[in-house]
Design an enzyme around this catalytic site. Sequence first.
Site, PDB file in Angstrom:
ATOM      1  N   SER A 192      50.922  23.834 -15.257  1.00  0.00           N
ATOM      2  CA  SER A 192      50.334  22.845 -14.352  1.00  0.00           C
ATOM      3  C   SER A 192      48.815  22.861 -14.469  1.00  0.00           C
ATOM      4  CB  SER A 192      50.716  23.163 -12.908  1.00  0.00           C
ATOM      5  OG  SER A 192      49.872  22.426 -12.041  1.00  0.00           O
ATOM      6  N   HIS A 246      52.276  19.683 -17.110  1.00  0.00           N
ATOM      7  CA  HIS A 246      52.665  19.274 -15.756  1.00  0.00           C
ATOM      8  C   HIS A 246      51.422  18.793 -15.007  1.00  0.00           C
ATOM      9  CE1 HIS A 246      55.290  19.336 -12.205  1.00  0.00           C
ATOM     10  NE2 HIS A 246      54.258  19.830 -11.533  1.00  0.00           N
ATOM     11  N   ASP A 284      49.913  17.372 -11.557  1.00  0.00           N
ATOM     12  CA  ASP A 284      50.135  17.309 -10.116  1.00  0.00           C
ATOM     13  C   ASP A 284      49.214  16.280  -9.480  1.00  0.00           C
ATOM     14  OD1 ASP A 284      52.177  19.257  -9.551  1.00  0.00           O
ATOM     15  OD2 ASP A 284      50.750  20.763 -10.255  1.00  0.00           O
ATOM     16  N   MET A 312      48.073  14.336  -6.306  1.00  0.00           N
ATOM     17  CA  MET A 312      48.100  14.492  -4.842  1.00  0.00           C
ATOM     18  C   MET A 312      47.171  13.470  -4.206  1.00  0.00           C
ATOM     19  SD  MET A 312      47.928  18.619  -4.553  1.00  0.00           S
ATOM     20  CE  MET A 312      48.981  19.678  -5.562  1.00  0.00           C
ATOM     21  N   HIS A 338      54.076  14.671 -11.727  1.00  0.00           N
ATOM     22  CA  HIS A 338      54.684  15.008 -10.432  1.00  0.00           C
ATOM     23  C   HIS A 338      53.864  14.309  -9.355  1.00  0.00           C
ATOM     24  CE1 HIS A 338      55.462  18.543  -7.376  1.00  0.00           C
ATOM     25  NE2 HIS A 338      56.003  17.405  -6.983  1.00  0.00           N
ATOM     26  N   MET A 345      52.895  13.606  -5.877  1.00  0.00           N
ATOM     27  CA  MET A 345      52.935  14.037  -4.471  1.00  0.00           C
ATOM     28  C   MET A 345      52.107  13.036  -3.679  1.00  0.00           C
ATOM     29  SD  MET A 345      52.586  18.073  -5.219  1.00  0.00           S
ATOM     30  CE  MET A 345      52.004  17.735  -6.873  1.00  0.00           C
ATOM     31  N   MET A 348      61.079  22.338  -5.114  1.00  0.00           N
ATOM     32  CA  MET A 348      59.773  22.944  -4.811  1.00  0.00           C
ATOM     33  C   MET A 348      60.012  24.353  -4.267  1.00  0.00           C
ATOM     34  SD  MET A 348      57.426  20.895  -5.769  1.00  0.00           S
ATOM     35  CE  MET A 348      56.107  21.977  -5.198  1.00  0.00           C
ATOM     36  N   ASP A 350      58.846  24.724  -9.188  1.00  0.00           N
ATOM     37  CA  ASP A 350      57.398  24.513  -9.148  1.00  0.00           C
ATOM     38  C   ASP A 350      56.819  25.226  -7.928  1.00  0.00           C
ATOM     39  OD1 ASP A 350      54.832  23.526  -9.306  1.00  0.00           O
ATOM     40  OD2 ASP A 350      55.397  21.411  -9.133  1.00  0.00           O
ATOM     41  N   GLY A 359      51.236  27.348 -12.760  1.00  0.00           N
ATOM     42  CA  GLY A 359      49.795  27.087 -12.740  1.00  0.00           C
ATOM     43  C   GLY A 359      49.014  28.360 -12.957  1.00  0.00           C
TER      44      GLY A 359
HETATM   45  C1  DX5 Z   1      52.100  22.684  -5.888  1.00  0.00           C
HETATM   46  C2  DX5 Z   1      52.039  22.080  -7.278  1.00  0.00           C
HETATM   47  C3  DX5 Z   1      52.298  23.081  -8.335  1.00  0.00           C
HETATM   48  C4  DX5 Z   1      51.254  24.133  -8.434  1.00  0.00           C
HETATM   49  C5  DX5 Z   1      51.884  25.378  -8.951  1.00  0.00           C
HETATM   50  O1  DX5 Z   1      51.773  21.738  -4.973  1.00  0.00           O
HETATM   51  O2  DX5 Z   1      52.996  21.065  -7.391  1.00  0.00           O
HETATM   52  O3  DX5 Z   1      52.529  22.504  -9.592  1.00  0.00           O
HETATM   53  O4  DX5 Z   1      50.210  23.763  -9.252  1.00  0.00           O
HETATM   54  O5  DX5 Z   1      50.902  26.381  -8.979  1.00  0.00           O
HETATM   55  P1  DX5 Z   1      51.254  27.915  -9.058  1.00  0.00           P
HETATM   56  O6  DX5 Z   1      52.098  28.103 -10.272  1.00  0.00           O
HETATM   57  O7  DX5 Z   1      49.928  28.557  -9.157  1.00  0.00           O
HETATM   58  O8  DX5 Z   1      52.002  28.260  -7.806  1.00  0.00           O
HETATM   59 ZN    ZN Z   2      53.942  20.162  -9.499  1.00  0.00          ZN
END
Ligand code: DX5
Ligand code: ZN
Length: 219
Positions: free
Chosen positions: A7, A32, A34, A36, A65, A67, A136, A175, A197
């Site tokens: 990520s 990946h 993210d 947001m 992804h 969000m 999640m 994730d 991540g």
């Molecule tokens: C959370 C994200 C993840 C996040 C994971 O809201 O969707 O993809 O980046 O990060 P780690 O692996 O550090 O928990």
């Molecule tokens: Zn994600």
Amino acid sequence: MTIIAPSILSADFAKLGDEIKVIEQAGGDWIHIDVMDGHFVPNLTFGPPVISAVRSATALPFDVHLMIERPELSIEDYIAAGADRITVHAEACTHLHRTVHSIKEKGLPAGVAINPGTSVAVLEPIIHDLDLILIMTVNPGFGGQSFIPYSLVKLRQVRSMLDERGLQHVHLQVDGGINLETAAAVIEAGADVLVAGNAVFGAKDRAAAISGLRLGGTK
Ligand code: DX5
Ligand code: ZN
């Protein structure tokens, strides 16, 4: 073979294109991304212009992804920016079935994500339409959070739902909080795509981190 999707939420945003290139060289399978919006989750990252700007950095698939609230309004923008697959949250879609089909009609694999507080039952009516299910394993919004153990129960439930229906082609993704300590358990519970991540971008040796996760961590 387990797919590893680093990520870029944990990457250095000042050199995002280079960070993505490093992930490709280190053996990552999917990038990946993210997205947001500061509404569906309490954090704001990037959207189509940034994704488009780094699209040429790699040939790896962009696993987007979303969000965000009302993702149906911007699916086409993410496809134009270079998304190869799109996952939306069940909690963010009033008409989940319609949104999933609008992704598939444009030729992309469609995924549905559910938050830790959402039951796997919401997946049942659309499971035959999906290419990916994202469980999640933290509450979405930030990297570096701790894995929620009850996620393993949900993973086993979804793996059974898929097996009972002969849907082994549907990816089961996790994730949040995935690292060398938690990888073995999620793989054992049925996950085949691991998003990571901090476990990748925070590692001195990213190639070793990726291959370690793929092999199931410290188990
Ligand atoms: C959370 C994200 C993840 C996040 C994971 O809201 O969707 O993809 O980046 O990060 P780690 O692996 O550090 O928990
Ligand atoms: Zn994600």
